[in-house]
Design a protein around this motif. Structure first.
Motif, PDB file in Angstrom:
ATOM      1  N   ARG A  57     -28.469  48.067   7.596  1.00  0.00           N
ATOM      2  CA  ARG A  57     -27.053  47.491   8.485  1.00  0.00           C
ATOM      3  C   ARG A  57     -27.466  47.527   9.657  1.00  0.00           C
ATOM      4  NH1 ARG A  57     -25.661  51.978   6.736  1.00  0.00           N
ATOM      5  NH2 ARG A  57     -25.684  53.391   8.427  1.00  0.00           N
ATOM      6  N   GLU A 115     -26.417  44.022  11.646  1.00  0.00           N
ATOM      7  CA  GLU A 115     -25.215  44.454  13.256  1.00  0.00           C
ATOM      8  C   GLU A 115     -26.020  43.491  14.257  1.00  0.00           C
ATOM      9  OE1 GLU A 115     -24.010  48.189  13.414  1.00  0.00           O
ATOM     10  OE2 GLU A 115     -22.994  48.222  11.853  1.00  0.00           O
ATOM     11  N   GLU A 140     -30.867  51.727   3.578  1.00  0.00           N
ATOM     12  CA  GLU A 140     -29.595  50.969   4.319  1.00  0.00           C
ATOM     13  C   GLU A 140     -29.707  51.105   5.579  1.00  0.00           C
ATOM     14  OE1 GLU A 140     -26.971  53.271   1.629  1.00  0.00           O
ATOM     15  OE2 GLU A 140     -28.166  53.695   0.268  1.00  0.00           O
TER      16      GLU A 140
END
Length: 740
Positions: free
Chosen positions: A454, A458, A450
């Protein structure tokens, strides 16, 4: 202070008073200005009990780490030289050493420096191993300032003596670190600092602690069959890449300086039976800590696959000390949040290491960096890039890129790095299982996935300038961009960088800008000949025949040899591709590439319409977008050919190109690098062997379809000693470079 780390204060203070009195009687002057120290001396002067066990445990007994650097001398050094000038820059003789790790973890009682198994200890004592005529190749001013050293100090003649390993810095204590590791998936047993030496920990005027060590400093108990030395070419690569990664904004160990010498060592560069004599070279490495995953593997029991075990099997007492020291020193928030519950503390620590590791590898992927040897002993416990060996920044994008030519199986290829780091975290969980149940730790591994996804998304959104909204289809757009680069074999760094010049839909001139970007992307794609060369099989036909036979007769054996099935499959695919490409021409290749890039730009342009608001100020939005993108897409990275040009010059005694490359790498996102102060004229024979000039490379355009003024700026400000722009598509000879 010392009382927190099992040192007998009364014994130390009595000796301090005695030595201080001798020093004063000889005309010296020692002033204890700290009231707390004066109180300790006063209250301790009547006590004489010695705790010999604790002293020997941390290496502070009569047989201290260095004959002239015992605990008293270190304490006096700190009180008389460092504490009196806390706000000033330091000299080489007044670095503020505070060697906490050697007071916290056990040190081997055997002082003999020869390869051996080191049991029940985390460090071994070391001695200096001088080199002949040390000479400074380059320094990183920003790295040295972490130690409070300024230009006056690194220009001193003693500088090369100290950091070449010839003279001992006052306050320094020499040691080598014991660790183990899984190498290419197999437990290798004890490894350790085979070519590195801990000098100590410097606490700078800002209160930050930095461990410093010399790499290439000579024989240690962990050198195995090697000599503990490094050579000029590998040292220049590590020096430059350490600083390059820092200035890219990626967590890394730092390199303060590179010192070469007239001492020669024998190396067989490509393991071909042709050894040569090369200059022994040392670099100063700087980091909060050099503890790595493998540091905790010294407790590993017998491995059934390799038949090896750690040297300190079952020593839970040492493991607990390592965890306590590591968490308290480098994860203080975790320690504060769990002051009593060690189980919860250890789990929180593991999760933090997992988080930092996931963010680190995501950063690597976003700049096209390949580590090359992601063994557990090359994974920092602090989430930093560590141990630069056969690393490489990708030129043409290839998800299967292997930067280490000795990685036959492609275990550490570019696309596998996130997976391998996760695997290594699993091994860390096993290593600390005596203090944190293995299954409890491994149950948290989905958090790694995760966190990686992420952070990766980004970063990638910033690289593509998707700033206003996050769309579900963004991942598909990013993957299609990478896929188009893969199909066209386009330059990874330059393709990302040029996208900032694409204007938002609706901006006057956006269609012209899009056309220029299209032409530039096509120019950054490989030629037909380059593609044919990349797809040419590398395996000898006789080896291919042997592996085909093994595949039929003994497939299990094949999987254990030379990359096994994966290597064979890659070679067979190359044979098929080579057959398909034999009639391909440059004209046909460019036509195909243009179609692919045009299709992707259309989808990208459609996505950018969602970045435009109803009250859009196009000029402001374009400027904001360009600024963010250029701050996340470097113009300059340490390509292999750039490093090789610097190495070629340095091996001839010219260090100016190393210094120019370092200066360029210090501002990797800038369009205005000025290297004229370090200008160097190309030599007449440049390009005869491994380097080339502009006219030979056929690739002189910088990153992006710049204006005429920017083209001129690129041609005058960012060229290497060979005349080739640092941001150019690499010359053809760069594809022949091999790093093992």
């Amino acid at each position: 202070m010392f009382c927190d780390h099992a040192i007998d204060i009364s014994h130390v203070m009595n000796r301090a008073i005695h030595i201080a009195s001798l020093h004063i009687s000889c005309g010296g002057k020692v002033q204890f200005r700290s009231r707390s120290i004066c109180k300790l001396i006063s209250s301790s002067s009547s006590s004489s009990q010695v705790s010999s066990n604790s002293a020997s445990q941390v290496g502070h007994g009569p047989n201290n780490l260095q004959n002239k650097t015992g605990p008293v001398q270190i304490m006096l050094h700190r009180m008389t030289k460092n504490k009196l000038r806390p706000k000033k820059m330091a000299s080489l003789e007044s670095l503020n050493f505070d060697n906490l790790v050697l007071r916290s973890l056990p040190i081997d009682s055997v002082e003999e420096i020869q390869p051996r198994q080191v049991k029940g200890a985390c460090f071994s004592k070391m001695k200096l191993s001088p080199v002949a005529n040390p000479d400074t190749v380059a320094v990183s001013s920003s790295a040295l300032r972490l130690l409070d050293l300024d230009e006056e100090q690194w220009q001193r003649a003693e500088f090369a003596e100290y950091f070449g390993g010839n003279k001992l810095l006052p306050g320094s204590q020499l040691a080598a670190h014991c660790y183990c590791g899984h190498q290419f998936g197999y437990f290798a047993g004890q490894l350790g600092d085979g070519a590195a030496m801990y000098l100590g920990e410097v606490v700078n005027k800002a209160g930050k602690r930095w461990e410093i060590q010399l790499k290439g400093s000579g024989l240690t108990p962990y050198s195995r069959q090697a000599d503990g030395r490094k050579v000029l070419r590998s040292s220049i690569r590590e020096f430059l890449c350490s600083e390059a990664m820092h200035h890219l904004g990626i967590s890394t160990t730092r390199a303060g300086c590179c010192i070469t010498s007239d001492t020669k060592v024998i190396r067989d560069v490509f393991y071909s039976g042709n050894p040569i004599r090369e200059k022994a070279t040392v670099i100063l490495r700087i980091a909060p800590t050099f503890i790595r995953f493998g540091s905790f593997e010294i407790f590993k029991p017998l491995d059934p696959m390799s038949g090896r075990q750690g040297p300190s099997v079952g020593r839970k007492d040492i493991l607990d000390k390592m965890l306590d020291y590591t968490i308290k020193t480098f994860y203080p928030k975790v320690y504060e949040d769990h002051p009593e519950d060690t189980g919860a503390r250890n789990l929180a620590f593991y999760k933090e290491v997992m988080r930092l590791t996931a963010m680190l590898v995501a950063e690597w992927q976003c700049v096209g960096f390949c580590h090359g040897v992601l063994n557990t002993d090359n994974m920092s416990i602090a989430g930093a890039t560590i141990d630069y060996g056969p690393f490489g920044f990708m030129d043409a994008y290839n998800p299967d890129h292997i930067c280490n030519t000795s990685d036959d199986g492609g275990r550490y290829s570019y696309k596998k790095q996130p997976e391998i780091c996760r695997w290594n975290l699993g091994k860390l969980a096993e290593a600390i299982s005596m203090s944190l149940p293995e299954q409890e730790a491994k149950a948290e591994l989905p958090l790694y996935d995760e966190c990686y996804q992420r952070h990766y998304m980004e970063k990638m959104r910033k690289k593509l300038g998707l700033l206003r909204v996050a769309e579900d289809d963004d991942k598909a757009l990013i993957e299609s961009f990478l896929d188009t680069m893969d199909q066209t074999k386009a330059d990874f760094t330059n393709c990302f960088r040029c996208l900032s010049q694409l204007l938002l839909p609706g901006t006057p001139g956006c269609d012209d800008a899009k056309e220029k970007i299209l032409e530039y992307l096509v120019s950054q794609s490989c030629t037909a000949e380059e593609l044919k060369k990349a797809c040419k099989p590398q395996m000898d036909p006789r080896e291919m025949q042997m592996m085909m036979m093994l595949m039929q007769v003994n497939p299990d054996l094949l999987s254990q040899l030379a990359g096994g099935h994966q290597r064979l499959l890659r070679e067979l695919q190359k044979m098929e591709q080579a057959e398909e490409l034999k009639d391909l021409t440059d004209a046909k290749k460019q036509e195909t590439d243009r179609g692919k890039w045009s299709a992707w730009l259309d989808s990208y342009n459609a996505r950018l319409t969602k970045e435009v608001t109803t009250d859009a100020n196009f000029e402001e939005h374009n400027q904001e977008r360009s600024k963010v993108m250029n701050a996340n897409n470097p113009k300059f990275v340490l390509r292999n050919y750039i490093a090789q040009n610097a190495i070629n010059a340095a091996e001839k005694g010219d260090y100016s190109e190393v210094q120019r490359v370092l200066k360029m790498l210090e501002t990797p996102y800038s369009d205005t690098n000025d290297l004229e102060s370090l200008a160097a004229k190309p030599s007449e024979d440049e390009g005869a062997s491994t380097s080339t000039a502009d006219e030979d490379s056929g690739a002189t355009a910088g990153a992006g379809p710049s204006s005429a003024s920017n083209q001129q700026q690129t041609s005058t400000a960012v060229k290497s000693c060979t005349g080739l722009s640092y941001d150019s598509k690499p010359p053809e000879w760069a594809a022949n470079l091999q790093v093992t």
